[in-house]
Scaffold this motif. Structure first.
Motif, PDB file in Angstrom:
ATOM      1  N   TYR A  63      28.606  47.462  47.875  1.00 51.19           N
ATOM      2  CA  TYR A  63      28.533  46.659  46.875  1.00 51.19           C
ATOM      3  C   TYR A  63      27.777  45.280  47.302  1.00 51.19           C
ATOM      4  O   TYR A  63      26.805  44.874  46.923  1.00 51.19           O
ATOM      5  N   GLY A  64      28.133  44.875  48.741  1.00 49.64           N
ATOM      6  CA  GLY A  64      27.653  43.890  49.114  1.00 49.64           C
ATOM      7  C   GLY A  64      26.030  44.213  49.718  1.00 49.64           C
ATOM      8  O   GLY A  64      25.266  43.171  49.547  1.00 49.64           O
ATOM      9  N   ILE A  65      25.849  45.204  50.202  1.00 51.68           N
ATOM     10  CA  ILE A  65      24.260  45.467  50.393  1.00 51.68           C
ATOM     11  C   ILE A  65      23.607  45.462  49.219  1.00 51.68           C
ATOM     12  O   ILE A  65      22.448  44.931  49.001  1.00 51.68           O
ATOM     13  N   MET A  79      24.362  43.878  46.115  1.00 52.38           N
ATOM     14  CA  MET A  79      24.211  42.406  45.757  1.00 52.38           C
ATOM     15  C   MET A  79      23.224  41.632  46.510  1.00 52.38           C
ATOM     16  O   MET A  79      22.654  40.797  45.741  1.00 52.38           O
ATOM     17  N   ALA A  80      23.213  41.770  47.620  1.00 50.32           N
ATOM     18  CA  ALA A  80      22.364  41.033  48.681  1.00 50.32           C
ATOM     19  C   ALA A  80      20.739  41.490  48.343  1.00 50.32           C
ATOM     20  O   ALA A  80      20.132  40.665  48.026  1.00 50.32           O
ATOM     21  N   ALA A 102      33.106  47.973  49.733  1.00 48.41           N
ATOM     22  CA  ALA A 102      32.869  46.556  49.632  1.00 48.41           C
ATOM     23  C   ALA A 102      31.314  46.486  50.378  1.00 48.41           C
ATOM     24  O   ALA A 102      30.627  45.581  49.841  1.00 48.41           O
ATOM     25  N   PHE A 103      31.285  47.420  51.427  1.00 50.78           N
ATOM     26  CA  PHE A 103      29.871  46.994  52.185  1.00 50.78           C
ATOM     27  C   PHE A 103      28.858  47.464  51.188  1.00 50.78           C
ATOM     28  O   PHE A 103      27.838  46.835  51.168  1.00 50.78           O
ATOM     29  N   VAL A 129      21.549  42.315  56.162  1.00 49.71           N
ATOM     30  CA  VAL A 129      22.775  42.600  55.745  1.00 49.71           C
ATOM     31  C   VAL A 129      23.504  44.025  56.311  1.00 49.71           C
ATOM     32  O   VAL A 129      24.514  44.086  56.728  1.00 49.71           O
ATOM     33  N   PHE A 163      26.719  44.305  58.431  1.00 46.53           N
ATOM     34  CA  PHE A 163      28.065  45.089  58.098  1.00 46.53           C
ATOM     35  C   PHE A 163      28.224  46.093  59.101  1.00 46.53           C
ATOM     36  O   PHE A 163      29.390  46.765  59.384  1.00 46.53           O
ATOM     37  N   SER A 185      24.234  48.215  42.094  1.00 48.25           N
ATOM     38  CA  SER A 185      24.253  46.874  41.975  1.00 48.25           C
ATOM     39  C   SER A 185      22.878  46.412  42.589  1.00 48.25           C
ATOM     40  O   SER A 185      23.032  45.094  42.496  1.00 48.25           O
TER      41      SER A 185
END
Length: 142
Positions: free
Chosen positions: A54-56, A58-59, A51-52, A26, A30, A138
């Motif tokens: 949070y995305g990292i 959550m992944a 956003a990145f 991820v 990103f 997260s």
């Protein structure tokens, strides 16, 4: 009949290995996405850091399903490298990856940009730190 022992369940180390693999994938995705967006748009998108991050996080949370602090630390480190390498790609293009002789100059230049003392640079640095913190928060199951 209830199962008392689930032999198909992953151990803590196996979950962390899954989280590490997914976190790296991820992060690379990103980083490349940010480099491409930055080169086409010719501007920095500060909200992408949030956003990145949070995305990292959550992944890593979905892949690892862990509660230990090492999952959060992994997410923060992945987010830092995503932002660092993404900024290098933004300022120097994808050619920097194939020219190792330019890395010391590029890293020094990037650190100077990050440590400028003007409002824009301070806000930019705060967004990066917030993205890293968001990844940290997260990544673990609460």
């Amino acid at each position: 009949m209830f199962k008392i022992y689930n032999k198909n369940a992953l151990t803590r180390n196996e979950r962390f290995q899954n989280a590490l693999l997914v976190g790296i994938l991820v992060t690379v995705a990103f980083t490349v996405l940010y480099g491409i967006l930055c080169s086409f748009l010719v501007l920095e998108l500060q909200l992408l850091y949030l956003a990145f991050g949070y995305g990292i996080g959550m992944a890593i949370q979905k892949a690892g399903r862990g509660v230990q602090p090492r999952f959060a630390i992994l997410a923060a480190v992945c987010a830092f490298f995503c932002f660092f390498i993404g900024d290098l790609l933004c300022y120097f293009g994808f050619g920097i990856l194939t020219n190792p002789s330019m890395w010391p100059i590029a890293i020094r230049f990037l650190i100077q940009i990050w440590l400028n003392v003007d409002l824009s640079s301070i806000l930019s640095l705060l967004f990066r730190i917030s993205g890293i913190y968001l990844a940290y928060q997260s990544a673990r199951i609460a």
